[in-house]
Write a protein that holds these residues in place. Structure first.
Motif, PDB file in Angstrom:
ATOM      1  N   GLN A 112       0.839  -1.194   0.000  1.00 47.98           N
ATOM      2  CA  GLN A 112       0.000   0.000   0.000  1.00 47.98           C
ATOM      3  C   GLN A 112       0.880   1.252   0.000  1.00 47.98           C
ATOM      4  O   GLN A 112       1.848   1.319   0.759  1.00 47.98           O
ATOM      5  CB  GLN A 112      -0.934   0.002   1.225  1.00 47.98           C
ATOM      6  CG  GLN A 112      -1.762  -1.264   1.362  1.00 47.98           C
ATOM      7  CD  GLN A 112      -2.414  -1.662   0.049  1.00 47.98           C
ATOM      8  OE1 GLN A 112      -3.129  -0.861  -0.549  1.00 47.98           O
ATOM      9  NE2 GLN A 112      -2.147  -2.870  -0.419  1.00 47.98           N
ATOM     10  N   PRO A 113       0.544   2.228  -0.865  1.00 43.72           N
ATOM     11  CA  PRO A 113       1.358   3.452  -0.882  1.00 43.72           C
ATOM     12  C   PRO A 113       1.171   4.269   0.403  1.00 43.72           C
ATOM     13  O   PRO A 113       0.052   4.354   0.903  1.00 43.72           O
ATOM     14  CB  PRO A 113       0.804   4.241  -2.087  1.00 43.72           C
ATOM     15  CG  PRO A 113      -0.466   3.584  -2.474  1.00 43.72           C
ATOM     16  CD  PRO A 113      -0.557   2.244  -1.816  1.00 43.72           C
ATOM     17  N   ALA A 167      -7.516  -9.286  10.123  1.00 45.64           N
ATOM     18  CA  ALA A 167      -6.294  -9.058   9.322  1.00 45.64           C
ATOM     19  C   ALA A 167      -5.111  -9.787   9.952  1.00 45.64           C
ATOM     20  O   ALA A 167      -4.798  -9.575  11.128  1.00 45.64           O
ATOM     21  CB  ALA A 167      -6.008  -7.566   9.245  1.00 45.64           C
ATOM     22  N   PRO A 168      -4.436 -10.655   9.183  1.00 40.39           N
ATOM     23  CA  PRO A 168      -3.285 -11.368   9.746  1.00 40.39           C
ATOM     24  C   PRO A 168      -1.963 -10.637   9.503  1.00 40.39           C
ATOM     25  O   PRO A 168      -1.764  -9.994   8.465  1.00 40.39           O
ATOM     26  CB  PRO A 168      -3.295 -12.690   8.977  1.00 40.39           C
ATOM     27  CG  PRO A 168      -3.961 -12.395   7.688  1.00 40.39           C
ATOM     28  CD  PRO A 168      -4.760 -11.127   7.829  1.00 40.39           C
ATOM     29  N   GLN A 201       4.759 -17.185  12.504  1.00 45.74           N
ATOM     30  CA  GLN A 201       3.352 -17.576  12.300  1.00 45.74           C
ATOM     31  C   GLN A 201       2.539 -16.414  11.755  1.00 45.74           C
ATOM     32  O   GLN A 201       2.740 -15.276  12.176  1.00 45.74           O
ATOM     33  CB  GLN A 201       2.697 -17.905  13.650  1.00 45.74           C
ATOM     34  CG  GLN A 201       3.154 -19.134  14.347  1.00 45.74           C
ATOM     35  CD  GLN A 201       2.670 -19.066  15.804  1.00 45.74           C
ATOM     36  OE1 GLN A 201       3.118 -18.234  16.586  1.00 45.74           O
ATOM     37  NE2 GLN A 201       1.736 -19.927  16.145  1.00 45.74           N
ATOM     38  N   SER A 202       1.569 -16.768  10.914  1.00 49.14           N
ATOM     39  CA  SER A 202       0.536 -15.808  10.516  1.00 49.14           C
ATOM     40  C   SER A 202      -0.560 -15.847  11.572  1.00 49.14           C
ATOM     41  O   SER A 202      -1.145 -16.905  11.832  1.00 49.14           O
ATOM     42  CB  SER A 202      -0.032 -16.219   9.151  1.00 49.14           C
ATOM     43  OG  SER A 202      -1.174 -15.448   8.841  1.00 49.14           O
ATOM     44  N   LEU A 203      -0.832 -14.697  12.199  1.00 48.64           N
ATOM     45  CA  LEU A 203      -1.858 -14.614  13.247  1.00 48.64           C
ATOM     46  C   LEU A 203      -2.750 -13.413  12.966  1.00 48.64           C
ATOM     47  O   LEU A 203      -2.232 -12.309  12.718  1.00 48.64           O
ATOM     48  CB  LEU A 203      -1.205 -14.394  14.618  1.00 48.64           C
ATOM     49  CG  LEU A 203      -0.337 -15.508  15.205  1.00 48.64           C
ATOM     50  CD1 LEU A 203       0.380 -14.997  16.459  1.00 48.64           C
ATOM     51  CD2 LEU A 203      -1.200 -16.721  15.540  1.00 48.64           C
ATOM     52  N   SER A 204      -4.056 -13.612  13.030  1.00 48.31           N
ATOM     53  CA  SER A 204      -4.947 -12.459  12.871  1.00 48.31           C
ATOM     54  C   SER A 204      -4.760 -11.533  14.074  1.00 48.31           C
ATOM     55  O   SER A 204      -4.255 -11.950  15.130  1.00 48.31           O
ATOM     56  CB  SER A 204      -6.396 -12.915  12.791  1.00 48.31           C
ATOM     57  OG  SER A 204      -6.807 -13.414  14.051  1.00 48.31           O
ATOM     58  N   GLN A 205      -5.204 -10.302  13.897  1.00 49.96           N
ATOM     59  CA  GLN A 205      -5.109  -9.373  15.040  1.00 49.96           C
ATOM     60  C   GLN A 205      -5.931  -9.923  16.215  1.00 49.96           C
ATOM     61  O   GLN A 205      -5.528  -9.795  17.363  1.00 49.96           O
ATOM     62  CB  GLN A 205      -5.605  -7.990  14.643  1.00 49.96           C
ATOM     63  CG  GLN A 205      -4.780  -7.363  13.523  1.00 49.96           C
ATOM     64  CD  GLN A 205      -4.882  -5.855  13.548  1.00 49.96           C
ATOM     65  OE1 GLN A 205      -4.075  -5.179  14.190  1.00 49.96           O
ATOM     66  NE2 GLN A 205      -5.883  -5.332  12.875  1.00 49.96           N
ATOM     67  N   ASP A 248      -5.098   1.027   5.902  1.00 53.76           N
ATOM     68  CA  ASP A 248      -4.964   0.587   4.499  1.00 53.76           C
ATOM     69  C   ASP A 248      -4.284  -0.783   4.416  1.00 53.76           C
ATOM     70  O   ASP A 248      -4.688  -1.656   3.642  1.00 53.76           O
ATOM     71  CB  ASP A 248      -4.128   1.598   3.696  1.00 53.76           C
ATOM     72  CG  ASP A 248      -4.892   2.891   3.433  1.00 53.76           C
ATOM     73  OD1 ASP A 248      -6.111   2.928   3.700  1.00 53.76           O
ATOM     74  OD2 ASP A 248      -4.255   3.862   2.989  1.00 53.76           O
ATOM     75  N   ALA A 249      -3.232  -0.951   5.216  1.00 54.86           N
ATOM     76  CA  ALA A 249      -2.474  -2.211   5.163  1.00 54.86           C
ATOM     77  C   ALA A 249      -3.316  -3.372   5.683  1.00 54.86           C
ATOM     78  O   ALA A 249      -3.352  -4.458   5.079  1.00 54.86           O
ATOM     79  CB  ALA A 249      -1.181  -2.077   5.975  1.00 54.86           C
ATOM     80  N   TRP A 250      -4.028  -3.167   6.801  1.00 54.02           N
ATOM     81  CA  TRP A 250      -4.858  -4.251   7.344  1.00 54.02           C
ATOM     82  C   TRP A 250      -5.992  -4.593   6.391  1.00 54.02           C
ATOM     83  O   TRP A 250      -6.305  -5.768   6.198  1.00 54.02           O
ATOM     84  CB  TRP A 250      -5.423  -3.849   8.713  1.00 54.02           C
ATOM     85  CG  TRP A 250      -4.405  -3.803   9.800  1.00 54.02           C
ATOM     86  CD1 TRP A 250      -3.329  -4.643   9.958  1.00 54.02           C
ATOM     87  CD2 TRP A 250      -4.358  -2.872  10.889  1.00 54.02           C
ATOM     88  NE1 TRP A 250      -2.623  -4.277  11.082  1.00 54.02           N
ATOM     89  CE2 TRP A 250      -3.234  -3.209  11.680  1.00 54.02           C
ATOM     90  CE3 TRP A 250      -5.153  -1.793  11.281  1.00 54.02           C
ATOM     91  CZ2 TRP A 250      -2.886  -2.494  12.830  1.00 54.02           C
ATOM     92  CZ3 TRP A 250      -4.814  -1.090  12.438  1.00 54.02           C
ATOM     93  CH2 TRP A 250      -3.692  -1.446  13.194  1.00 54.02           C
ATOM     94  N   ALA A 251      -6.611  -3.561   5.798  1.00 45.23           N
ATOM     95  CA  ALA A 251      -7.716  -3.817   4.859  1.00 45.23           C
ATOM     96  C   ALA A 251      -7.217  -4.702   3.715  1.00 45.23           C
ATOM     97  O   ALA A 251      -7.885  -5.658   3.307  1.00 45.23           O
ATOM     98  CB  ALA A 251      -8.259  -2.492   4.323  1.00 45.23           C
TER      99      ALA A 251
END
Ligand SMILES: NC(=O)c1ccc[n+]([C@@H]2O[C@H](COP(=O)([O-])OP(=O)(O)OC[C@H]3O[C@@H](n4cnc5c(N)ncnc54)[C@H](OP(=O)(O)O)[C@@H]3O)[C@@H](O)[C@H]2O)c1
Length: 288
Positions: A112-113, A167-168, A201-205, A248-251
């Motif tokens: 994301q910019p 969002a992970p 690990q990938s973890l959601s918030q 923006d990044a989480w979306a």
């Protein structure tokens, strides 16, 4: 292979990552100097040579850089200072290790910019054309951000209200970023390398907040708020541009696992610390 007579200048030694780099460099043979804006407030180990300098004042940099082979650079100073500071660094040093971000990783979370991305790209461009031998460290989301994101709400009660809970990310422990930094600062073989560093690990918030509750022994009520509500009420006291960058990044991150690498393990020979391990080592951030 270790470098003999390696004289290292740390820029950003009093920050989150810099302090860890200092601690882990101490047992090595390297001669370490830290450029600090305020030596009295630096609180760094006595074995480290401190020199007063400021990235926004290029005339202060020559003395700090005299006799230096390798620079470790953390940049949080204004963009206007980049050109002058990098000219001075390139004039004196042979190598630079720059703490950047995963700017080239084709995962939407990193694409994301935003202004801090543009700044890091500019610094990288200048480093790559400077004649310096360079290594880029590209850590993803720091685990320590949890302290700022959720610490205040968890210290105050059992409810955490937060946007984009699905969002992970793959939060990385600052200890592991520093461990890789120390390898690249003290060994040959890292020239022209770009290391994308993540937690294991990938973890959601949601999972990250629940992990904190589990480790501190307090079930937390985790409630989703809308991005507009987050913008409106503010998020953990962060400035609006930072909040917008994160939203923006989480979306963009929703819908696929976070990007995970094994680079920490490959470079250090030790497994990357889990988020649960990070929380257990940072309990005071979440206890009233
Ligand atoms: N948080 C994340 O999730 C994340 C993820 C990827 C990459 N990053 C990148 O990591 C970097 C931040 O690392 P960090 O958390 O270790 O930073 P930090 O804790 O904010 O520390 C910043 C350091 O830079 C020094 N500094 C600031 N302005 C200076 C100036 N004008 N002259 C000389 N020194 C100056 C500060 O010294 P003083 O003691 O004088 O203030 C401090 O030592 C940023 O570039 C960020 O983009 C962050």
């Amino acid at each position: 292979m270790s470098r003999l007579m390696n004289r290292i200048l740390l820029i950003g030694a009093t920050g989150n990552i810099g302090r860890q780099v200092v601690t882990q460099l101490m047992p090595t043979q390297a001669q370490v100097r830290a450029l600090v804006r305020n030596p009295e407030a630096a609180q760094l180990p006595r074995q480290i040579e401190l020199m007063q300098g400021d990235l926004t004042r290029p005339d202060t940099l020559d003395a700090c850089l005299a006799g230096i082979d390798t620079v470790f650079l953390v940049w949080t100073a204004p963009a206007a200072a980049v050109e002058g500071a990098l000219e001075r660094i390139a004039k004196h040093a042979q190598r630079i290790v720059f703490l950047s971000a995963p700017l080239k990783t084709p995962h939407p979370f990193f694409q994301q910019p935003n202004p801090s991305r543009a700044l890091a790209e500019e610094i990288e461009r200048r480093i790559e054309t400077s004649g310096l031998e360079w290594t880029l460290l590209r850590p993803g989301m720091f685990a320590l951000d949890a302290r700022h994101f959720w610490g205040p709400q968890i210290r105050a009660g059992d409810v955490v209200r937060w946007p984009y809970l699905a969002a992970p990310t793959a939060p990385i422990d600052e200890h592991d970023i520093a461990a890789v930094a120390v390898r690249t600062l003290s060994e040959d073989g890292h020239a022209g390398m770009e290391y994308v560093l993540t937690g294991p690990q990938s973890l959601s918030q949601y999972e990250q907040i629940a992990t904190i509750g589990y480790v501190i022994g307090r079930p937390l009520r985790i409630e989703e708020i809308t991005p507009d509500e987050a913008r409106h009420v503010g998020l953990a006291g962060m400035p609006a541009p930072v909040v917008n960058k994160l939203l923006d990044a989480w979306a963009a991150a929703i819908g696929q696992p976070a990007f995970v690498t094994s680079t920490v393990q490959e470079l250090t020979g030790r497994h990357a610390r889990t988020f649960q391990e990070w929380v257990a080592a940072n309990l005071s951030a979440f206890r009233a």
